[in-house]
Each structure stands twice: as structure tokens, then as C-alpha cells.
Design a protein around this motif. Structure first.
Motif, PDB file in Angstrom:
ATOM      1  N   GLU A 249       0.820  -1.207   0.000  1.00 23.84           N
ATOM      2  CA  GLU A 249       0.000   0.000   0.000  1.00 23.84           C
ATOM      3  C   GLU A 249       0.857   1.261   0.000  1.00 23.84           C
ATOM      4  O   GLU A 249       1.791   1.407   0.795  1.00 23.84           O
ATOM      5  CB  GLU A 249      -0.916   0.000   1.225  1.00 23.84           C
TER       6      GLU A 249
ATOM      7  N   ALA B 249       2.528   5.873  -3.943  1.00 23.26           N
ATOM      8  CA  ALA B 249       1.269   5.351  -4.465  1.00 23.26           C
ATOM      9  C   ALA B 249       1.512   4.755  -5.843  1.00 23.26           C
ATOM     10  O   ALA B 249       2.393   5.199  -6.589  1.00 23.26           O
ATOM     11  CB  ALA B 249       0.230   6.468  -4.549  1.00 23.26           C
TER      12      ALA B 249
ATOM     13  N   SER C 285       1.048   4.007  -9.733  1.00 24.55           N
ATOM     14  CA  SER C 285       0.520   4.652 -10.939  1.00 24.55           C
ATOM     15  C   SER C 285      -0.027   3.539 -11.828  1.00 24.55           C
ATOM     16  O   SER C 285       0.696   2.954 -12.648  1.00 24.55           O
ATOM     17  CB  SER C 285       1.624   5.438 -11.659  1.00 24.55           C
ATOM     18  N   ASP C 286      -1.297   3.199 -11.637  1.00 30.58           N
ATOM     19  CA  ASP C 286      -1.899   2.099 -12.379  1.00 30.58           C
ATOM     20  C   ASP C 286      -2.022   2.455 -13.855  1.00 30.58           C
ATOM     21  O   ASP C 286      -2.465   3.557 -14.215  1.00 30.58           O
ATOM     22  CB  ASP C 286      -3.272   1.753 -11.808  1.00 30.58           C
TER      23      ASP C 286
ATOM     24  N   ASP D 283      -3.230   6.543 -14.011  1.00 34.66           N
ATOM     25  CA  ASP D 283      -3.954   7.404 -13.071  1.00 34.66           C
ATOM     26  C   ASP D 283      -2.969   8.347 -12.394  1.00 34.66           C
ATOM     27  O   ASP D 283      -1.762   8.196 -12.509  1.00 34.66           O
ATOM     28  CB  ASP D 283      -4.757   6.580 -12.059  1.00 34.66           C
TER      29      ASP D 283
ATOM     30  N   SER E 127      -2.265   9.041  -9.178  1.00 31.12           N
ATOM     31  CA  SER E 127      -2.143   8.843  -7.734  1.00 31.12           C
ATOM     32  C   SER E 127      -0.733   9.086  -7.209  1.00 31.12           C
ATOM     33  O   SER E 127      -0.526   9.193  -6.006  1.00 31.12           O
ATOM     34  CB  SER E 127      -2.589   7.422  -7.364  1.00 31.12           C
TER      35      SER E 127
ATOM     36  N   SER F   2       4.896  12.779 -13.721  1.00 26.90           N
ATOM     37  CA  SER F   2       3.810  11.950 -13.187  1.00 26.90           C
ATOM     38  C   SER F   2       2.455  12.631 -13.285  1.00 26.90           C
ATOM     39  O   SER F   2       1.419  11.966 -13.371  1.00 26.90           O
ATOM     40  CB  SER F   2       4.112  11.576 -11.729  1.00 26.90           C
TER      41      SER F   2
ATOM     42  N   SER G 190       7.097   4.139  -9.924  1.00 30.07           N
ATOM     43  CA  SER G 190       7.154   5.337  -9.070  1.00 30.07           C
ATOM     44  C   SER G 190       8.234   5.096  -8.019  1.00 30.07           C
ATOM     45  O   SER G 190       8.326   4.009  -7.446  1.00 30.07           O
ATOM     46  CB  SER G 190       5.816   5.596  -8.392  1.00 30.07           C
TER      47      SER G 190
END
Length: 265
Positions: free
Chosen positions: A127, A153, A155-156, A178, A180, A205, A235
Motif C-alpha cells: 500500500e 502510491a 501509478s496504475d 492514473d 495517484s 507523473s 514510481s
């Protein structure tokens, strides 16, 4: 002020390695060994030193946590002589590396190939925002209990989709993700495969997308071939190294996401 005596520890065999990373049992590998290798025209070979013969402030630490969709792989490498040294630390004498993240805490296991020693473990958590703490525990000195970094986080990847087919000559390859990732996180794109020259780019990003124009992916083969390819977004954030590692080092937390596609000529 420390004296030369303060910087000496005597092993059970009565031999005294210095805090600067000079040890007993094996001769120092520094400029003497390097000069011999240069004279012989050979590359430097790895060697190792037992941890109980080196103080922590004579070590360089390379610590990393790499999160994927299934968990987090943690690894640690300790060297004597700095980042480019080929002298690896072999833990023994009660020395151990532990890592904790959230409610998990594990001891890293030893992996070795010849004299190259690496320490690894797997955590269930992946997480973003989780702090990962590396704790080097020792009897010889105070060790280095608090090297840490925070998992970024993920990055999907939202495009391309898994299994998508792209024609390199005719189709743009558009990667979207995304948003995030945090503003201080570094984002890297890798496109990897056996039939073309791999691509690696550092991305903004916050942009959310990146385009590789048709015809710019170079083939390895003539005539060009089709193959499976991995599109990976990583990331990365830097952490804080415990000052006990007197030779320095780095602490990195990474978060990886990838999809598999097919790239046709």
C-alpha cells in the motif's frame, strides 16, 4: 576526539580491523588489488569480509523496497569501501537485518553467489504511504536501526490494455495512467522486449499520458519480428539512511505496475 585506539576492535582471534573498513583475515582489496587487476588487464573480482570484523561506520548500505501488485520485495547489500566497492559484507556473529512495514516485521535471508552477498525478504503489504524501516542489529556496536523510506502510491496503467496488439510501424503507442503518484515521486517508463531496442523514459507523473509515435521503436532484427513486450511504470521515492552507515548509502522505495502487450512490426 577519537583516537586511533578508539577506532580499533580486536576479534576473537586477536586480530584488529580498523573502523575505516580495514579488516583482519583478508588483506585490504583497495588500490593494491585494483592496480594488480589493471596491470593484468582483468576486471576486478568480488570478495567478501565477515561482518564481525567491520564496524558499521565502515560500511556502505544499498537498501530497497520494491512493491508490485502482489506484495513488496525488500533487499539490502552492504559493502566495505563505498558504492563502487566490490567487497561485500557477509553477516555473521549475531548480526542481522530486519525490516518492518505496518504490522509486519521480518528478518532478511541471505542470498549469495560466490562472494556477492545480498539480503532479501518479502512483505505482504504494498500500500502506498506505508513506511518501510530497515534495522541493522549488531552486538559489535549500535548498528543502524532506522533507515527508512515510504512506498509511493501506485501509478496504475489504464492504457494500453493487457494483451493489446500494436503495430510498431503504423500505430502510436499511448501509455496512460492514473494520477495517484505524489508530486515528489519520480516516475519512469520502461518498454521491454526481445525483438526491439528497449525504451526508458523519465516522465512527468502529473501528465497522465505519454506517446511513443509510430515508427520510432527500433527493431533488433532484419526483417523486423513480432514479440511480447512489457510496459512498466515505476514510481520511486528516496528515503533517509541511518547515520550509523559511515560510508553512506541509499534507501529507495519503488512501486511498479506493468502490462503485457504484443508489438508487431
Amino acid at each position: 576526539m577519537s583516537t586511533a585506539t578508539d577506532r580499533i576492535v580486536t576479534s576473537s582471534a586477536g586480530v584488529a580491523p580498523a573502523r575505516s573498513g580495514v579488516w583482519a583475515r583478508r588483506g585490504p582489496p583497495g588500490w593494491v588489488g585494483l592496480a594488480m587487476a589493471l596491470v593484468l588487464g582483468l576486471g576486478a573480482c568480488a570478495e567478501s569480509v565477515e561482518s564481525e570484523n567491520v564496524f558499521t561506520d565502515g560500511m556502505y548500505a544499498d537498501l530497497e523496497a520494491r512493491a508490485t501488485e502482489t506484495g513488496t520485495q525488500v533487499s539490502a547489500t552492504l559493502r566495505v569501501g563505498g558504492a563502487t566497492s566490490n567487497t561485500y559484507v557477509m553477516l555473521g556473529g549475531g548480526d542481522r537485518l530486519r525490516v518492518s512495514a505496518g504490522s509486519e516485521s521480518v528478518t532478511l535471508a541471505t542470498q549469495s553467489t560466490g562472494d556477492v552477498y545480498r539480503y532479501v525478504a518479502t512483505l505482504d503489504t504494498n500500500e502506498g504511504g506505508t513506511e518501510v524501516i530497515f534495522d541493522f542489529q549488531r552486538d559489535l556496536d549500535d548498528g543502524a536501526p532506522d533507515s527508512h523510506c515510504t512506498l509511493p502510491a501506485a501509478s496504475d496503467i489504464t492504457a494500453p490494455s493487457d494483451g493489446q496488439v500494436i503495430r510498431r510501424a503504423d500505430d502510436d503507442l499511448v501509455i496512460t495512467w492514473d494520477l495517484s503518484a505524489g508530486p515528489d515521486d519520480r516516475l519512469r517508463l520502461d518498454v521491454l522486449g526481445p525483438c526491439f531496442i528497449d525504451l526508458s523514459e523519465t516522465l512527468d507523473s502529473a501528465a497522465g499520458s505519454y506517446l511513443i509515435p509510430a515508427g520510432t521503436i527500433e527493431s533488433r532484427n532484419d526483417p523486423p519480428a513480432a514479440c511480447s513486450a512489457t510496459v512498466r511504470l515505476t514510481s520511486e521515492s528516496s528515503g533517509s539512511l541511518d547515520p550509523g552507515f559511515g560510508e553512506g548509502g541509499r534507501v529507495l522505495c519503488r512501486q511498479e505496475r506493468e502490462v503485457s502487450i504484443r508489438l508487431d512490426p
